[in-house]
Structure formats: structure tokens, C-alpha cells
Design a protein around this motif. Structure first.
Motif, mmCIF file in Angstrom:
data_model
loop_
_atom_site.group_PDB
_atom_site.id
_atom_site.type_symbol
_atom_site.label_atom_id
_atom_site.label_comp_id
_atom_site.label_asym_id
_atom_site.label_seq_id
_atom_site.Cartn_x
_atom_site.Cartn_y
_atom_site.Cartn_z
ATOM 1 N N THR A 6 0.821 -1.210 0.000
ATOM 2 C CA THR A 6 0.000 0.000 0.000
ATOM 3 C C THR A 6 0.852 1.256 0.000
ATOM 4 O O THR A 6 0.357 2.338 -0.236
ATOM 5 C CB THR A 6 -0.925 0.056 1.228
ATOM 6 N N SER A 7 2.140 1.112 0.296
ATOM 7 C CA SER A 7 2.958 2.319 0.385
ATOM 8 C C SER A 7 3.795 2.549 -0.857
ATOM 9 O O SER A 7 4.415 3.581 -0.999
ATOM 10 C CB SER A 7 3.858 2.257 1.621
ATOM 11 N N ARG A 103 2.449 7.684 -0.316
ATOM 12 C CA ARG A 103 3.185 6.528 -0.844
ATOM 13 C C ARG A 103 4.505 6.999 -1.436
ATOM 14 O O ARG A 103 4.756 8.200 -1.506
ATOM 15 C CB ARG A 103 2.347 5.838 -1.927
#
Length: 118
Positions: A6-7, A103
């Protein structure tokens, strides 16, 4: 810390975000690196001043960087450097300040330049 998936933004995700103009891309390299070659739409905020920059009021941020300040809930904030090391640190800084959906483009400018040369 959030799971890596997710990052991290991939090269193809980055291209899509840039083409749809749905991105707040911050280059955390030094100004001389940024001038030597950059990803379109990237705004240079060197890692050394990132924390203080993200703490600025929206008005102050706009005055200095000439763009809208990123919001804590924005999901289109992406940091990049040359090879992912500084942008990973930038992500830690941003998350500590409450930018939980930020991110980073792990491939960095080196991957961007390489892919663009293909």
C-alpha cells in the motif's frame, strides 16, 4: 507501518497517475539532482526540509512552493528520489505527521529514466 504494497507506487501506476493529473509528486532529492533530470509534475522538496515543509500552514506552503498544500487524507501524495532510499525516509516523515495515505515511487528517478529510454 503499513504493508509495503500500500505504500509503494509502481512505474505503471505512476504513469497512470501522471496522465490523469491525479498526483502530488514530491521529489526529495537535492535541487541540483532535480535540475539535472526530473519526472514531469514533480515538485522538489529536498528531504532535509521535508518535515518543516509539511508542517507549514496551507497558505505558507502555497507561497513557498506555488502549489496547494497536500492534505492529510490525500491518497495521491507520492514521494520519489533517485533509488527509493530517501523517498522511503520521506514516507516515514510524512506518516509521522499524519499523511497516512502517502506513498513512494520505489523505483525512483533511475527507474523512470531507464524505462523512458526503452
Amino acid at each position: 507501518t503499513a504493508p509495503p504494497s500500500t505504500s509503494v507506487v509502481t512505474y505503471s501506476q505512476l504513469k497512470t497517475m501522471l496522465s490523469s493529473q491525479n498526483i502530488q509528486l514530491f521529489d526529495v532529492r537535492n535541487p541540483d539532482e532535480h535540475l539535472a533530470g526530473r519526472i514531469p509534475q514533480a515538485v522538489n522538496i529536498p528531504l532535509g526540509i521535508l518535515e518543516e515543509s509539511l508542517k507549514l500552514s496551507p497558505e505558507h506552503f502555497r507561497q513557498i512552493f506555488e502549489l496547494k498544500a497536500p492534505g492529510k487524507d490525500d491518497d495521491n501524495i507520492v514521494f520519489h528520489c533517485r533509488s527509493g532510499i530517501r523517498s522511503s525516509k520521506a514516507l516515514d516523515i510524512a506518516r509521522q505527521l499524519g499523511f497516512n495515505r502517502a506513498r513512494h515511487y520505489k523505483g525512483g528517478y533511475s527507474e523512470w529514466a531507464e524505462e523512458g529510454a526503452k
